[in-house]
Design a protein around this motif. Structure first.
Motif, PDB file in Angstrom:
ATOM      1  N   ALA A 303       0.940  -1.386  -0.053  1.00  0.00           N
ATOM      2  CA  ALA A 303       0.103   0.130  -0.026  1.00  0.00           C
ATOM      3  C   ALA A 303       0.772   1.234   0.013  1.00  0.00           C
ATOM      4  O   ALA A 303       0.468   2.190  -0.675  1.00  0.00           O
ATOM      5  CB  ALA A 303      -0.858  -0.068   1.108  1.00  0.00           C
ATOM      6  N   LYS A 304       1.844   1.277   0.952  1.00  0.00           N
ATOM      7  CA  LYS A 304       2.714   2.189   0.847  1.00  0.00           C
ATOM      8  C   LYS A 304       3.632   2.588  -0.566  1.00  0.00           C
ATOM      9  O   LYS A 304       3.619   3.743  -0.879  1.00  0.00           O
ATOM     10  CB  LYS A 304       3.757   2.046   2.131  1.00  0.00           C
ATOM     11  N   ARG A 305       4.097   1.586  -1.015  1.00  0.00           N
ATOM     12  CA  ARG A 305       4.639   1.533  -2.270  1.00  0.00           C
ATOM     13  C   ARG A 305       3.537   2.212  -3.437  1.00  0.00           C
ATOM     14  O   ARG A 305       4.202   2.978  -4.045  1.00  0.00           O
ATOM     15  CB  ARG A 305       5.390   0.172  -2.963  1.00  0.00           C
ATOM     16  N   HIS A 306       2.421   1.691  -3.472  1.00  0.00           N
ATOM     17  CA  HIS A 306       1.252   2.009  -4.403  1.00  0.00           C
ATOM     18  C   HIS A 306       1.110   3.652  -4.206  1.00  0.00           C
ATOM     19  O   HIS A 306       0.899   4.385  -5.201  1.00  0.00           O
ATOM     20  CB  HIS A 306       0.054   1.272  -4.355  1.00  0.00           C
ATOM     21  N   LEU A 307       1.135   4.072  -2.890  1.00  0.00           N
ATOM     22  CA  LEU A 307       0.763   5.573  -2.844  1.00  0.00           C
ATOM     23  C   LEU A 307       1.974   6.321  -3.458  1.00  0.00           C
ATOM     24  O   LEU A 307       1.881   7.420  -3.801  1.00  0.00           O
ATOM     25  CB  LEU A 307       0.780   5.671  -1.185  1.00  0.00           C
ATOM     26  N   ARG A 308       3.297   5.885  -3.183  1.00  0.00           N
ATOM     27  CA  ARG A 308       4.188   6.492  -3.900  1.00  0.00           C
ATOM     28  C   ARG A 308       4.045   6.740  -5.237  1.00  0.00           C
ATOM     29  O   ARG A 308       4.707   7.722  -5.978  1.00  0.00           O
ATOM     30  CB  ARG A 308       5.655   5.765  -3.378  1.00  0.00           C
ATOM     31  N   ILE A 309       3.692   5.362  -5.978  1.00  0.00           N
ATOM     32  CA  ILE A 309       3.628   5.380  -7.299  1.00  0.00           C
ATOM     33  C   ILE A 309       2.447   6.269  -7.936  1.00  0.00           C
ATOM     34  O   ILE A 309       2.793   7.241  -8.699  1.00  0.00           O
ATOM     35  CB  ILE A 309       3.389   3.975  -7.993  1.00  0.00           C
ATOM     36  N   TYR A 310       1.412   6.395  -7.368  1.00  0.00           N
ATOM     37  CA  TYR A 310       0.110   7.137  -7.738  1.00  0.00           C
ATOM     38  C   TYR A 310       0.214   8.441  -7.478  1.00  0.00           C
ATOM     39  O   TYR A 310      -0.350   9.427  -8.067  1.00  0.00           O
ATOM     40  CB  TYR A 310      -0.987   6.478  -7.472  1.00  0.00           C
ATOM     41  N   LEU A 311       0.755   8.981  -6.155  1.00  0.00           N
ATOM     42  CA  LEU A 311       0.750  10.257  -5.852  1.00  0.00           C
ATOM     43  C   LEU A 311       1.991  10.995  -5.863  1.00  0.00           C
ATOM     44  O   LEU A 311       1.840  12.174  -5.919  1.00  0.00           O
ATOM     45  CB  LEU A 311       0.603  10.243  -4.089  1.00  0.00           C
ATOM     46  N   VAL A 312       2.885  10.212  -6.421  1.00  0.00           N
ATOM     47  CA  VAL A 312       4.302  11.225  -6.546  1.00  0.00           C
ATOM     48  C   VAL A 312       4.853  10.849  -7.963  1.00  0.00           C
ATOM     49  O   VAL A 312       4.972  11.898  -8.749  1.00  0.00           O
ATOM     50  CB  VAL A 312       5.409  10.656  -5.591  1.00  0.00           C
ATOM     51  N   SER A 313       5.162   9.573  -8.285  1.00  0.00           N
ATOM     52  CA  SER A 313       5.634   9.379  -9.583  1.00  0.00           C
ATOM     53  C   SER A 313       4.755   9.369 -10.670  1.00  0.00           C
ATOM     54  O   SER A 313       5.283  10.099 -11.723  1.00  0.00           O
ATOM     55  CB  SER A 313       5.741   7.599  -9.624  1.00  0.00           C
TER      56      SER A 313
END
Length: 647
Positions: A303-313
């Protein structure tokens, strides 16, 4: 040969370099783990410290070690990694020590049975799978924690204690390969089997694809030259070329899959099962329990990785696409200004001025692609992917989306918004030629020049050394020379370049038929420049037992789908097609979309009808599977017979 402190001499295969200020406790601990017996959790390899080079200075790193292995250890390692070798009946089978004499070319104690690349791959595998036992931290480094069951080498790499690990060149074999590969300019196939033997399947597949793509461009080039000469200004006649383009880009990719399967079967990787992936060296997280391996290891929430992907990357990628669009608009403004200057007072110099905006834009595109590449790597690293395959997939996706948009957006705008085929031809030609010149400079000349500068002091030390293979050097000199060479970062950039060139040819070459000719010439020089770099500029990379070109196959197929849509849209814009719908543009659009969908359906049917694996290889694989099942059945029956008297 090197004399091991534990006894016999051994052939140095792999170099391990630690930082010059590495703590002595850590160095001794790592060496003992490398030498320890497998039963004690070691790698059971042979390792020795590199002797000082001739005229060595105090600043030379003392923590450089060469690693090898006994012949029996290499054979058992070949069985561990599931190496495929040619059986006595000509089929490719997984090597096992128990029936080693049934494999072709196995003679005596198997001294020449394994290639040097295979031996180096085995050693790398054994080093990578050295696992922490009851140690809580690296000796001498209290802050560098160790987790039970995790790879020691990857931990040392991620903390910067282990600088590099690379396989040594085999000078005589490299000399022979160089001569057959790039030292003679000849019209013939590349020595793919020799490349695979020396560098492994991963690199051999890249050069195989490069060769295949180059030959596949020949029909496009042969049709393009007369088309260019006789129909250059008659844009009404590009429809036939566009239709040929549609068929070409679909057929060549389907037949490449068959060619790829044939190569993979010949090299014994087609049936190879994917090894269990270890976490990447840079992966980090909170210590937890892995339900798959049953070990304690760092875990990172998805979930934390997906947040980084969709909210930053994702927002970052969209921002970069917007900047690319803004640069494209600036380019069109420059193009309009140059056109106005030329229209007011046409001269030779104003005619030259017309090409300047496209050249500047092509250079800016290459610079933006390069800067974005570094940003994409940083972001993908920050996303903290556990596996290397996941990291590569996310990196490829980021880079492909931006590169596609950055390189082709202006061409799509000219073709479908401005509908200016003259400007489209001019822009495509300028972008293609400029990018090829820059790529050849960046990929061939610049690395070689930098390498020559980097080795300047070393060259004087070994008395006007010309090339690595020109004369024999002591082992210490060879290791330190190769340690200073550039590190080959994989085939990512090479495949990316071919992907973009494939796009230029498949998308818009119908309005500039010489595109295929230019890409063909580029690929011919690319073969020689890439071969030169591999033999003279880069360290030898570790063998990669690949079965195909991986995710790039999907990338090329996606481009071919876009090519179908693009080419049929260009056909719909042609005057002779428009003449059939003089009163209604809506009807033209509907018919164009309907036929384009039909062609896409035909493309997918063609993909289904052409088998990815040739029939004769399917039969051989099925026969092997049947024989394996029969052998297993006989083994079970024999075991039951042996047990029956006791009952």
């Amino acid at each position: 040969m090197v004399q091991s402190s534990s006894g016999p001499t051994f052939t140095p295969l792999v170099v391990v370099e630690l930082t010059s200020d590495a703590k002595r406790e850590a160095v001794e601990w790592l060496l003992s783990r490398i030498r320890d017996q497998q039963q004690a959790g070691g790698a059971e390899l042979l390792v020795e410290q590199l002797a000082p080079a001739v005229g060595a200075q105090e600043k030379e790193n003392p923590n450089v070690f060469v690693v090898g292995a006994s012949r029996q250890r290499l054979l058992s390692g070949a069985e561990e990694v599931g190496l495929f070798k040619e059986f006595s009946d000509g089929s490719m089978r997984t090597f096992t020590c128990s029936n080693k004499h049934n494999f072709r070319d196995f003679e005596g104690d198997g001294d020449s049975f394994l290639s040097m690349a295979e031996c180096q791959f085995i050693i790398k595998h054994e080093l990578d799978t050295l696992r922490a036992k009851d140690e809580t931290h690296v000796p001498g480094y209290a802050q560098v924690k160790l987790y039970p069951g995790k790879s020691i080498v990857r931990r040392l790499q991620s903390k910067g204690i282990l600088i590099q690990m690379f396989p040594l060149h085999e000078k005589e074999e490299l000399k022979r390969l160089s001569f057959s590969w790039y030292k003679r300019v000849k019209l013939s196939f590349q020595p793919l089997d020799d490349i695979r033997h020396y560098y492994g399947e991963g690199l051999a597949f890249y050069f195989g694809f490069l060769e295949y793509f180059t030959f596949a461009l020949a029909p496009m080039a042969l049709i393009g030259v007369p088309y260019y000469l006789f129909d250059w200004e008659d844009y009404d006649k590009y429809v036939l070329f566009a239709v040929f383009n549609l068929i070409w880009c679909t057929v060549i990719l389907e037949f490449w899959k068959r060619c790829s399967a044939s190569l993979a079967y010949r090299w014994g990787t087609l049936s190879r099962k994917k090894a269990f992936e270890e976490p990447r060296p840079g992966f980090h997280g909170v210590l937890g329990f892995n339900p798959v391996t049953g070990r304690e290891e760092p875990l990172y929430p998805n979930a934390k990785r997906h947040l980084r992907i969709y909210l930053v990357s994702l927002p970052f990628v969209l921002l970069c696409l917007y900047l690319s669009l803004y640069v494209m608009m600036v380019y069109f403004q420059m193009e309009g200004w140059a056109l106005n200057v030329h229209d007011e007072e046409p001269t030779f110099w104003t005619g030259v001025l017309l090409f300047i905006p496209s050249v500047i834009y092509a250079v800016v595109i290459e610079v933006m692609n390069l800067i974005y590449r570094y940003a994409a790597e940083f972001l993908t690293e920050w996303e903290n992917h556990r596996l290397e395959s996941s990291y590569q997939n996310h990196l490829v996706l980021k880079v492909l989306v931006f590169n596609f948009f950055n390189c082709f957006a202006s061409l799509f705008y000219i073709a479908f918004a401005m509908q200016d085929m003259v400007l489209l031809r001019q822009s495509l030609a300028t972008l293609l030629i400029t990018s090829q010149i820059l790529n050849q400079f960046m990929e061939a000349f610049l690395p070689y020049w930098l390498q020559r500068r980097r080795n300047k002091k070393m060259i004087h030390k070994v008395q006007r050394r010309r090339t690595l293979e020109d004369r024999e050097f002591p082992l210490a000199e060879q290791v330190r020379l190769e340690a200073e060479m550039s590190t080959y970062l994989g085939t990512f950039d090479d495949y990316l370049e071919q992907f973009l060139l494939f796009g230029y040819v498949s998308l818009f070459s119908c309005v500039y038929p010489l595109a295929a000719v230019l890409v063909l010439l580029n690929n011919v020089t690319e073969v020689y420049s890439d071969a030169f770099k591999m033999c003279r500029v880069f360290k030898r990379p570790f063998s990669d037992p690949a079965a195909n070109i991986g995710v790039w196959q999907l990338a090329f197929e996606a481009m071919s789908v876009i090519a179908v849509v693009t080419n049929f849209a260009l056909i719909g814009l042609s005057p002779q097609v428009k003449a059939y719908f003089p009163e209604s543009d809506t009807q033209l659009i509907l018919w164009t979309v309907a036929i384009e969908h039909g062609l896409l359906a035909f493309k997918f049917i063609l993909t289904f009808l052409i088998p990815d694996v040739p029939k004769h290889i399917q039969i051989k694989l099925s026969r092997l599977e049947f024989q394996s099942l029969e052998a297993l059945k006989k083994k079970v029956e024999q075991r039951l017979l042996d047990a029956s008297p006791a009952l």
